[in-house]
Design a protein around this motif. Structure first.
Motif, PDB file in Angstrom:
ATOM      1  N   ALA A 142      32.281 -36.462 -20.896  1.00  0.00           N
ATOM      2  CA  ALA A 142      33.713 -36.177 -21.241  1.00  0.00           C
ATOM      3  C   ALA A 142      34.609 -37.338 -20.518  1.00  0.00           C
ATOM      4  O   ALA A 142      35.589 -37.916 -20.797  1.00  0.00           O
ATOM      5  CB  ALA A 142      34.311 -34.981 -21.046  1.00  0.00           C
ATOM      6  N   HIS A 143      34.181 -37.217 -18.974  1.00  0.00           N
ATOM      7  CA  HIS A 143      35.160 -38.238 -18.332  1.00  0.00           C
ATOM      8  C   HIS A 143      34.770 -39.604 -18.458  1.00  0.00           C
ATOM      9  O   HIS A 143      35.666 -40.309 -18.338  1.00  0.00           O
ATOM     10  CB  HIS A 143      35.063 -37.755 -16.688  1.00  0.00           C
ATOM     11  CG  HIS A 143      35.233 -36.493 -16.513  1.00  0.00           C
ATOM     12  ND1 HIS A 143      36.373 -35.803 -17.162  1.00  0.00           N
ATOM     13  CD2 HIS A 143      34.879 -35.596 -15.652  1.00  0.00           C
ATOM     14  CE1 HIS A 143      36.686 -34.761 -16.702  1.00  0.00           C
ATOM     15  NE2 HIS A 143      35.856 -34.358 -15.592  1.00  0.00           N
ATOM     16  N   ARG A 148      37.338 -44.662 -21.020  1.00  0.00           N
ATOM     17  CA  ARG A 148      37.208 -45.878 -22.218  1.00  0.00           C
ATOM     18  C   ARG A 148      38.873 -46.103 -22.540  1.00  0.00           C
ATOM     19  O   ARG A 148      39.759 -45.362 -22.620  1.00  0.00           O
ATOM     20  CB  ARG A 148      36.583 -45.439 -23.383  1.00  0.00           C
ATOM     21  CG  ARG A 148      34.996 -45.566 -23.051  1.00  0.00           C
ATOM     22  CD  ARG A 148      34.118 -45.542 -24.348  1.00  0.00           C
ATOM     23  NE  ARG A 148      34.623 -44.450 -25.151  1.00  0.00           N
ATOM     24  CZ  ARG A 148      35.075 -44.681 -26.311  1.00  0.00           C
ATOM     25  NH1 ARG A 148      35.332 -45.810 -26.771  1.00  0.00           N
ATOM     26  NH2 ARG A 148      35.226 -43.605 -27.106  1.00  0.00           N
ATOM     27  N   GLU A 149      39.074 -47.365 -22.843  1.00  0.00           N
ATOM     28  CA  GLU A 149      40.306 -47.865 -23.097  1.00  0.00           C
ATOM     29  C   GLU A 149      40.402 -48.128 -24.617  1.00  0.00           C
ATOM     30  O   GLU A 149      41.563 -47.775 -25.369  1.00  0.00           O
ATOM     31  CB  GLU A 149      40.769 -49.107 -22.240  1.00  0.00           C
ATOM     32  CG  GLU A 149      41.339 -48.804 -20.917  1.00  0.00           C
ATOM     33  CD  GLU A 149      42.339 -47.690 -21.042  1.00  0.00           C
ATOM     34  OE1 GLU A 149      42.424 -46.804 -20.354  1.00  0.00           O
ATOM     35  OE2 GLU A 149      43.391 -48.050 -21.829  1.00  0.00           O
ATOM     36  N   ALA A 363      47.321 -33.062 -29.710  1.00  0.00           N
ATOM     37  CA  ALA A 363      46.910 -34.327 -29.455  1.00  0.00           C
ATOM     38  C   ALA A 363      47.575 -35.576 -29.497  1.00  0.00           C
ATOM     39  O   ALA A 363      47.004 -36.376 -30.521  1.00  0.00           O
ATOM     40  CB  ALA A 363      45.461 -34.574 -29.480  1.00  0.00           C
ATOM     41  N   GLY A 364      48.603 -35.812 -28.765  1.00  0.00           N
ATOM     42  CA  GLY A 364      49.613 -37.047 -29.188  1.00  0.00           C
ATOM     43  C   GLY A 364      49.050 -38.201 -28.559  1.00  0.00           C
ATOM     44  O   GLY A 364      49.683 -39.381 -28.823  1.00  0.00           O
ATOM     45  N   ASP A 365      47.952 -38.372 -27.880  1.00  0.00           N
ATOM     46  CA  ASP A 365      47.187 -39.705 -27.356  1.00  0.00           C
ATOM     47  C   ASP A 365      46.382 -39.947 -28.592  1.00  0.00           C
ATOM     48  O   ASP A 365      45.232 -39.608 -28.422  1.00  0.00           O
ATOM     49  CB  ASP A 365      46.652 -39.342 -25.944  1.00  0.00           C
ATOM     50  CG  ASP A 365      46.105 -40.623 -25.630  1.00  0.00           C
ATOM     51  OD1 ASP A 365      46.081 -41.752 -26.347  1.00  0.00           O
ATOM     52  OD2 ASP A 365      45.406 -40.603 -24.251  1.00  0.00           O
ATOM     53  N   THR A 366      46.962 -40.606 -29.428  1.00  0.00           N
ATOM     54  CA  THR A 366      45.869 -41.010 -30.546  1.00  0.00           C
ATOM     55  C   THR A 366      45.429 -42.447 -30.420  1.00  0.00           C
ATOM     56  O   THR A 366      44.818 -42.935 -31.299  1.00  0.00           O
ATOM     57  CB  THR A 366      47.195 -41.083 -31.744  1.00  0.00           C
ATOM     58  OG1 THR A 366      47.980 -42.058 -31.653  1.00  0.00           O
ATOM     59  CG2 THR A 366      47.882 -39.983 -32.045  1.00  0.00           C
ATOM     60  N   PHE A 367      45.606 -42.874 -29.361  1.00  0.00           N
ATOM     61  CA  PHE A 367      45.086 -44.099 -28.912  1.00  0.00           C
ATOM     62  C   PHE A 367      43.613 -44.216 -28.501  1.00  0.00           C
ATOM     63  O   PHE A 367      42.692 -44.934 -28.790  1.00  0.00           O
ATOM     64  CB  PHE A 367      45.752 -44.896 -27.863  1.00  0.00           C
ATOM     65  CG  PHE A 367      45.191 -46.252 -27.445  1.00  0.00           C
ATOM     66  CD1 PHE A 367      45.757 -47.234 -28.050  1.00  0.00           C
ATOM     67  CD2 PHE A 367      44.901 -46.402 -26.402  1.00  0.00           C
ATOM     68  CE1 PHE A 367      45.396 -48.709 -28.121  1.00  0.00           C
ATOM     69  CE2 PHE A 367      44.612 -47.799 -26.149  1.00  0.00           C
ATOM     70  CZ  PHE A 367      44.646 -48.779 -26.822  1.00  0.00           C
ATOM     71  N   ARG A 368      43.288 -42.921 -27.931  1.00  0.00           N
ATOM     72  CA  ARG A 368      41.636 -42.657 -27.435  1.00  0.00           C
ATOM     73  C   ARG A 368      40.920 -41.632 -27.992  1.00  0.00           C
ATOM     74  O   ARG A 368      41.558 -40.357 -28.034  1.00  0.00           O
ATOM     75  CB  ARG A 368      41.740 -42.654 -26.128  1.00  0.00           C
ATOM     76  CG  ARG A 368      41.917 -43.883 -25.256  1.00  0.00           C
ATOM     77  CD  ARG A 368      41.664 -43.780 -23.772  1.00  0.00           C
ATOM     78  NE  ARG A 368      41.873 -42.551 -23.319  1.00  0.00           N
ATOM     79  CZ  ARG A 368      40.954 -41.755 -22.812  1.00  0.00           C
ATOM     80  NH1 ARG A 368      39.701 -42.109 -22.829  1.00  0.00           N
ATOM     81  NH2 ARG A 368      41.161 -40.423 -22.559  1.00  0.00           N
ATOM     82  N   ALA A 369      39.929 -41.838 -28.761  1.00  0.00           N
ATOM     83  CA  ALA A 369      39.424 -40.484 -29.384  1.00  0.00           C
ATOM     84  C   ALA A 369      38.926 -39.663 -28.293  1.00  0.00           C
ATOM     85  O   ALA A 369      39.021 -38.273 -28.592  1.00  0.00           O
ATOM     86  CB  ALA A 369      38.052 -41.189 -30.049  1.00  0.00           C
ATOM     87  N   ALA A 370      38.517 -40.030 -27.173  1.00  0.00           N
ATOM     88  CA  ALA A 370      38.104 -39.016 -26.221  1.00  0.00           C
ATOM     89  C   ALA A 370      39.295 -38.340 -25.713  1.00  0.00           C
ATOM     90  O   ALA A 370      38.785 -37.085 -25.407  1.00  0.00           O
ATOM     91  CB  ALA A 370      37.477 -39.873 -25.136  1.00  0.00           C
ATOM     92  N   GLN A 374      38.757 -34.264 -25.901  1.00  0.00           N
ATOM     93  CA  GLN A 374      38.961 -33.550 -24.509  1.00  0.00           C
ATOM     94  C   GLN A 374      39.870 -32.580 -24.551  1.00  0.00           C
ATOM     95  O   GLN A 374      39.711 -31.571 -24.040  1.00  0.00           O
ATOM     96  CB  GLN A 374      39.572 -34.450 -23.503  1.00  0.00           C
ATOM     97  CG  GLN A 374      39.104 -34.295 -22.142  1.00  0.00           C
ATOM     98  CD  GLN A 374      39.552 -35.458 -21.110  1.00  0.00           C
ATOM     99  OE1 GLN A 374      39.339 -36.531 -21.366  1.00  0.00           O
ATOM    100  NE2 GLN A 374      39.916 -34.912 -20.104  1.00  0.00           N
ATOM    101  N   LEU A 375      41.102 -32.905 -25.563  1.00  0.00           N
ATOM    102  CA  LEU A 375      42.118 -31.730 -25.351  1.00  0.00           C
ATOM    103  C   LEU A 375      41.585 -30.607 -26.186  1.00  0.00           C
ATOM    104  O   LEU A 375      42.009 -29.193 -26.141  1.00  0.00           O
ATOM    105  CB  LEU A 375      43.415 -32.338 -25.892  1.00  0.00           C
ATOM    106  CG  LEU A 375      44.627 -31.382 -26.006  1.00  0.00           C
ATOM    107  CD1 LEU A 375      45.026 -31.321 -24.493  1.00  0.00           C
ATOM    108  CD2 LEU A 375      45.702 -31.951 -26.946  1.00  0.00           C
ATOM    109  N   LYS A 376      40.677 -31.044 -27.502  1.00  0.00           N
ATOM    110  CA  LYS A 376      40.219 -29.874 -28.337  1.00  0.00           C
ATOM    111  C   LYS A 376      39.320 -29.030 -27.435  1.00  0.00           C
ATOM    112  O   LYS A 376      39.391 -27.732 -27.817  1.00  0.00           O
ATOM    113  CB  LYS A 376      39.415 -30.643 -29.332  1.00  0.00           C
ATOM    114  CG  LYS A 376      38.394 -29.730 -30.244  1.00  0.00           C
ATOM    115  CD  LYS A 376      39.489 -29.248 -31.398  1.00  0.00           C
ATOM    116  CE  LYS A 376      38.657 -28.350 -32.424  1.00  0.00           C
ATOM    117  NZ  LYS A 376      38.391 -26.924 -31.914  1.00  0.00           N
ATOM    118  N   ILE A 377      38.591 -29.625 -26.663  1.00  0.00           N
ATOM    119  CA  ILE A 377      37.785 -28.690 -25.760  1.00  0.00           C
ATOM    120  C   ILE A 377      38.533 -27.767 -25.042  1.00  0.00           C
ATOM    121  O   ILE A 377      38.184 -26.453 -24.780  1.00  0.00           O
ATOM    122  CB  ILE A 377      36.901 -29.432 -24.805  1.00  0.00           C
ATOM    123  CG1 ILE A 377      35.817 -30.412 -25.688  1.00  0.00           C
ATOM    124  CG2 ILE A 377      36.037 -28.709 -23.759  1.00  0.00           C
ATOM    125  CD1 ILE A 377      35.103 -31.357 -24.859  1.00  0.00           C
TER     126      ILE A 377
END
Ligand SMILES: Nc1nc2c(ncn2[C@@H]2O[C@H](COP(=O)(O)OP(=O)(O)OP(=O)(O)O)[C@@H](O)[C@H]2O)c(=O)[nH]1
Length: 532
Positions: A142-143, A148-149, A363-370, A374-377
């Motif tokens: 996860a980390h 990843r960017e 999950a307002g960080d829509t830039f990164r899938a991870a 991560q927030l879903k977890i």
């Protein structure tokens, strides 16, 4: 590329195949040559070389199975993705094919074949294996994803879907940790399970009537860790900061009366420890007025330091106020990427839902899938509602939908994660402004709290980040993360002195419980190296 590398690691130390060049020179028989070589370099014989636990042949076959030998990580990803699918035996037939050769090269019990579905460290989207660790933090996978960017060019909704090939990197990372066969062996054997150990059989490498004895590894029980009090945890976390500071102070005050030169040196020391000029001068002024011309010990300085730092921090050590009449109270979390926004949101959600409040995470960080995954977890772990959207979607739109849904579901608190790409500052700031604007359409007071996370390890950078986000998003309070293990914890004092923003919580680890309300006195004593 990845498989090429793996192959290289596993073929390390193997004999190269015999070629024409290896033939005995004229006048000597091959046996004579071998005898000379053996005498000169007894370890050059292949049977003395370290045996890699995985036969390179099988890796070569894996490459063949996955595509050409030079294929890149996509092929590796295909293999691993297929392998990780529950019930899928993608790699097993290969392993079985190798079993016979393995029995010769390695004693049974050394390296049993393993169905890849048992691999630990696989990202949660692959069957949610090992998504969390014992300490409550997320796994390496996860980390690694979190670091990843670039967004996935396919721009699909990644919530709950398979991850991209980069997710293999934990495996690569383990393998690249060393070039020796031993390291690779450790990496591979961590993927093996007891259940897959082949039964003891006669070893064809031994004469008839012998068998390989299976040596059971002794079970080493981990000693139970005593639960630390919060102050102990804080002291432990800040031990690098305090050790550096108190070590230098003790050296400075060895058998020395307090004079101008010592005071100046002390001031420099305190500034170098990121405490800031203002606090450094406060400490030296107090010390000077109380002890000038007298003998001073390091312990004396530590006490005065703790007292003065407490005075600076007390006004900013405030609780995070929630106005639950809002239903939901909206908390917007901002900060540079990697400062711990998502993790902190998870820890906050745990505290809030643990006390019976209904929480939604957006999950307002829509830039990164991870970041979405991560927030879903964290939402799952903390029994919080979750709302996410497609990768690359409008973050402000998501924030708006989240607010509406949280209202409809009668949530007490809505916490919105955001992207933190300072690399594209203008775009990021425009996005944050838009989020604040659209939330205001539903409730002019929303967001009710704007929190900024700061990474203590970045030292003076953290100071500049407050400046930037404060102006754009109207930051109302701070949470400082990663105070564990850093020598730069003093920066919190400098930020408090300069910005005078409330510091609500501090993070001293990746676990779910590693976030505590900020206490001025505790923090000051811990940083000064005092034990109580
Ligand atoms: N040691 C330590 N690590 C932390 C702490 N808080 C967060 N982390 C780790 O810092 C890394 C980044 O945390 P994230 O929560 O993903 O940071 P973020 O700001 O959401 O990052 P982006 O999603 O990239 O914007 C993760 O590996 C976290 O586990 C802390 O208090 N201590």
């Amino acid at each position: 590329m990845a498989l090429g590398f793996i192959k290289k690691v596993f073929s390390f130390g193997k004999d190269k195949p015999a070629t024409e060049d290896d033939k005995a020179p004229e006048g000597l028989t091959v046996e004579e040559q071998a005898a000379i070589a053996a005498e000169a370099e007894p370890h050059a014989r292949s049977e003395d070389l370290p045996v890699s636990p995985v036969d390179p042949v099988s890796l070569a076959e894996m490459e063949t199975a996955g595509g050409p030998a030079d294929d890149d990580a996509d092929d590796a990803a295909d293999l691993l993705t297929a392998a990780a699918a529950p019930g899928d035996l993608g790699m097993v037939p290969l392993a079985l094919l190798e079993a016979e050769e393995d029995a010769v090269a390695h004693p049974p019990g050394d390296v049993p074949a393993t169905p890849p579905s048992a691999l630990p460290g696989i990202s949660p989207s692959r069957g949610e294996i090992d998504s969390q660790q014992g300490d409550g933090s997320l796994t390496d996978a996860a980390h690694v994803e979190a670091s990843r960017e670039e967004p996935d060019s396919s721009n699909r909704d990644l919530v709950g879907e398979s991850k991209s090939p980069e997710a293999i990197s934990p495996l690569e990372g383990e393998m690249s940790g060393g070039t020796e066969g031993g390291d690779a062996s450790a990496a591979v054997s961590s993927f093996l399970t007891e259940a897959e150990t082949p039964p003891l059989t006669a070893d064809p490498a031994l004469p008839k009537g012998f068998a390989t004895r299976k040596v059971e590894a002794p079970v080493v029980e981990a000693a139970p860790q005593p639960k630390l009090s919060w102050f102990q945890k804080l002291r432990q976390g800040l031990s690098r900061t305090s050790a550096q500071l108190t070590g230098q102070i003790a050296a400075l005050f060895t058998k020395r009366k307090l004079d101008e030169a010592t005071l100046e040196e002390l001031e420099d020391l305190l500034i170098q420890a990121d405490l800031g000029v203002e606090t450094a001068m406060r400490i030296t002024d107090t010390l000077s007025s109380e002890r000038y011309g007298k003998d001073v010990t390091g312990e004396d300085v530590s006490r005065i330091m703790a007292t003065e730092i407490t005075k600076v921090l007390t006004p900013v050590a405030k609780p995070l106020e929630l106005d639950l009449s809002h239903k939901p109270h909206v908390i917007l979390v901002v900060g540079v990427n990697g400062t711990g926004k998502t993790t902190t949101i998870g820890k906050l959600a745990a505290k809030l839902s643990g006390s019976g409040l209904k929480v939604m995470l957006a999950a307002g960080d829509t830039f990164r899938a991870a970041a979405i995954e991560q927030l879903k977890i964290w939402a799952d772990r903390t029994n919080s509602e979750f709302i996410g959207t497609r990768l690359g979607a409008d973050a402000a739109g998501l924030a708006y939908d989240a607010f509406e849904q949280a209202r409809a579901k009668k949530c007490d608190v809505l916490i919105i994660d955001t992207a933190g790409r300072l690399q594209n500052k203008a775009e990021l700031m425009a996005e944050l402004e838009k989020i604040v604007r659209v939330l205001g359409k539903l409730d002019p007071d929303a967001p009710h709290t704007v929190l900024q996370t700061l990474d203590a390890t970045t030292g003076q950078n953290a100071m500049n980040q407050v400046e930037i986000f404060r102006n754009v998003a109207g930051v109302g309070g701070l949470i400082m993360t990663k105070l564990d293990g850093t020598a730069r914890g003093g920066i919190l004092v400098a930020i408090a002195a300069k910005h005078k923003l409330p510091v609500y919580f501090i993070g001293v680890g990746e676990g779910i419980d590693d976030l505590e309300p900020f206490e001025a006195g505790d923090f000051a004593r811990a940083i000064a190296g005092l034990t109580h």
